[in-house]
Design a protein around this motif. Structure first.
Motif, short mmCIF file in Angstrom:
data_model
loop_
_atom_site.label_atom_id
_atom_site.label_comp_id
_atom_site.label_asym_id
_atom_site.label_seq_id
_atom_site.Cartn_x
_atom_site.Cartn_y
_atom_site.Cartn_z
N CYS A 164 0.85 -1.20 0.00
CA CYS A 164 0.00 0.00 0.00
C CYS A 164 0.88 1.25 0.00
O CYS A 164 1.97 1.25 0.58
CB CYS A 164 -0.91 0.02 1.23
SG CYS A 164 -2.11 -1.32 1.29
N VAL A 171 -15.71 2.54 2.29
CA VAL A 171 -15.99 1.12 2.27
C VAL A 171 -14.69 0.39 1.97
O VAL A 171 -13.84 0.89 1.21
CB VAL A 171 -17.09 0.74 1.25
CG1 VAL A 171 -18.44 1.26 1.70
CG2 VAL A 171 -16.76 1.27 -0.14
N THR A 172 -14.51 -0.78 2.58
CA THR A 172 -13.26 -1.53 2.45
C THR A 172 -13.52 -2.94 1.94
O THR A 172 -14.65 -3.42 1.94
CB THR A 172 -12.54 -1.62 3.81
OG1 THR A 172 -13.37 -2.35 4.73
CG2 THR A 172 -12.27 -0.24 4.37
N ASP A 173 -12.44 -3.61 1.52
CA ASP A 173 -12.55 -5.00 1.08
C ASP A 173 -12.22 -5.93 2.26
O ASP A 173 -12.05 -5.48 3.41
CB ASP A 173 -11.65 -5.27 -0.13
CG ASP A 173 -10.16 -5.13 0.18
OD1 ASP A 173 -9.79 -5.05 1.37
OD2 ASP A 173 -9.36 -5.11 -0.78
N GLN A 200 -9.59 -7.43 3.04
CA GLN A 200 -8.27 -7.20 3.63
C GLN A 200 -8.15 -5.85 4.34
O GLN A 200 -7.07 -5.47 4.76
CB GLN A 200 -7.19 -7.30 2.54
CG GLN A 200 -6.87 -8.71 2.09
CD GLN A 200 -7.98 -9.31 1.24
OE1 GLN A 200 -8.46 -8.67 0.30
NE2 GLN A 200 -8.38 -10.53 1.55
N LEU A 257 -8.65 -2.91 2.88
CA LEU A 257 -8.16 -1.89 1.97
C LEU A 257 -9.33 -1.09 1.42
O LEU A 257 -10.41 -1.64 1.17
CB LEU A 257 -7.37 -2.53 0.82
CG LEU A 257 -6.23 -3.47 1.22
CD1 LEU A 257 -5.49 -3.95 -0.02
CD2 LEU A 257 -5.27 -2.80 2.21
N ALA A 258 -9.13 0.19 1.21
CA ALA A 258 -10.21 1.06 0.77
C ALA A 258 -10.67 0.71 -0.64
O ALA A 258 -9.86 0.56 -1.55
CB ALA A 258 -9.77 2.52 0.82
N LEU A 259 -11.98 0.59 -0.80
CA LEU A 259 -12.59 0.44 -2.11
C LEU A 259 -13.05 1.79 -2.65
O LEU A 259 -12.90 2.08 -3.82
CB LEU A 259 -13.79 -0.51 -2.04
CG LEU A 259 -13.50 -1.98 -1.78
CD1 LEU A 259 -14.80 -2.73 -1.53
CD2 LEU A 259 -12.75 -2.59 -2.97
N TYR A 260 -13.62 2.63 -1.77
CA TYR A 260 -14.11 3.94 -2.20
C TYR A 260 -14.36 4.82 -1.00
O TYR A 260 -14.72 4.35 0.08
CB TYR A 260 -15.40 3.78 -3.02
CG TYR A 260 -15.80 5.04 -3.77
CD1 TYR A 260 -15.00 5.54 -4.80
CD2 TYR A 260 -16.95 5.76 -3.43
CE1 TYR A 260 -15.34 6.70 -5.47
CE2 TYR A 260 -17.30 6.92 -4.11
CZ TYR A 260 -16.48 7.39 -5.12
OH TYR A 260 -16.80 8.54 -5.79
N LEU A 288 -6.74 6.08 -5.47
CA LEU A 288 -7.45 4.89 -5.93
C LEU A 288 -7.63 4.90 -7.45
O LEU A 288 -7.55 3.85 -8.10
CB LEU A 288 -8.82 4.80 -5.25
CG LEU A 288 -8.82 4.68 -3.72
CD1 LEU A 288 -10.24 4.52 -3.21
CD2 LEU A 288 -7.94 3.53 -3.25
N TRP A 289 -7.86 6.07 -8.01
CA TRP A 289 -8.07 6.21 -9.46
C TRP A 289 -6.86 5.70 -10.24
O TRP A 289 -7.00 5.11 -11.32
CB TRP A 289 -8.34 7.67 -9.78
CG TRP A 289 -8.48 8.00 -11.25
CD1 TRP A 289 -7.51 8.49 -12.08
CD2 TRP A 289 -9.65 7.86 -12.05
NE1 TRP A 289 -8.00 8.68 -13.33
CE2 TRP A 289 -9.32 8.29 -13.37
CE3 TRP A 289 -10.95 7.43 -11.79
CZ2 TRP A 289 -10.24 8.29 -14.40
CZ3 TRP A 289 -11.87 7.43 -12.83
CH2 TRP A 289 -11.51 7.86 -14.12
N ARG A 308 -3.21 1.39 -3.61
CA ARG A 308 -4.03 0.89 -2.51
C ARG A 308 -3.82 1.70 -1.24
O ARG A 308 -2.71 2.16 -0.95
CB ARG A 308 -3.71 -0.59 -2.22
CG ARG A 308 -3.82 -1.52 -3.42
CD ARG A 308 -5.12 -1.38 -4.22
NE ARG A 308 -6.32 -1.53 -3.42
CZ ARG A 308 -6.98 -2.70 -3.26
NH1 ARG A 308 -6.51 -3.80 -3.81
NH2 ARG A 308 -8.09 -2.75 -2.55
#
Length: 258
Positions: free
Chosen positions: A122, A146-148, A150, A152-155, A218-219, A223
């Motif tokens: 990351c 929101v995260t996955d 693991q 990690l940030a999704l959005y 993120l774009w 990560r």
């Protein structure tokens, strides 16, 4: 593991002019923030500002500070210049503490730095906590993440996410139950090398829509690790009303117990 805290501070503020110098029980706010950050495990706490008045206030109270350019469009850009001025190595860890968080929890700073050190894939880490208030869930000034699986940030969004398809934002709906929605805390850890690279990344359309610069990361496919904190941060200062709340909290904390 060692890390530095850098606190970006600019005087220009539409809702609270000269915010870094606002008096909080006898000390400028920027000094209060730096003193709180110094209670963390950081080896160094530095204020980065474009205003000589901020540097003078820091000097009066023994706070290290550097003068940065006035044309930076974001706090991350200001931190990137500060890394250059301080001669930090590309692998050095830097935690960005916002200059309007005089009640920041030192342990939260440590947790953010520790997480990035443990996640070498990351480029950044940040902090979130469970959001349980329906009003905050719908408030665009409260950023959600929101995260996955693991962590990690999704959005990140100002919109209420995740949205429960079959419900509302009432007090007993799933998204306002503990752990269903996460409030993002504007505390970040980076490697100095990525901070230097960040200003060269093209702006993201999502970043411009949401007015959230972390979406640029993120774009571009990088990560961001998210520390889920059981502790909630103290109130930040954006308005005169916020300032009065923080003054009252510090006054109460410093008052002798009966």
């Amino acid at each position: 593991m060692s890390f530095s805290v850098i606190i970006p501070a600019r005087l220009a503020s539409t809702r609270l002019p000269n915010k870094p110098l606002a008096d909080i029980e006898g000390l400028p706010m920027i000094v209060r923030v730096a003193q709180r950050a110094a209670l963390s495990k950081a080896q160094r706490v530095v204020v980065a500002s474009d205003a000589s008045a901020v540097l003078e206030a820091c000097d009066q109270h023994g706070i290290e500070a550097v003068l940065t350019r006035a044309d930076h469009v974001s706090g991350s850009d200001r931190l990137a210049e500060a890394c250059e001025l301080l001669g930090l190595d590309g692998q050095d860890l830097v935690v960005n503490v916002q200059g309007d968080e005089p009640l920041i929890a030192p342990g939260m700073i440590d947790a953010c730095a520790d997480l990035l050190a443990a996640k070498p894939h990351c480029v950044m880490s940040t902090v979130a906590h469970a959001l349980e208030d329906a009003t905050d869930f719908g408030n665009p000034n409260v950023v959600k993440v929101v995260t996955d699986a693991q962590g990690l940030a999704l959005y990140f969004s100002r919109a209420p996410i995740p949205w429960w398809r079959d419900g509302t934002t009432s007090a007993n709906s799933p998204q306002t139950q503990a752990g269903s929605a996460l409030r993002h805390v504007g505390l970040y850890a980076y490697h100095a090398g990525f901070l230097r690279r960040f200003p060269s990344l093209a702006l993201s359309p999502l970043e411009q829509i949401e007015s959230l610069e972390q979406l640029r990361v993120l774009w571009h496919g990088e990560r961001i690790a998210v520390h889920l904190s059981a502790e909630k941060p103290g109130p930040g200062v954006d308005t005169p009303e916020d300032l009065e709340r923080v003054r009252a909290a510090i006054r109460a904390a410093n008052s002798p117990r009966n």
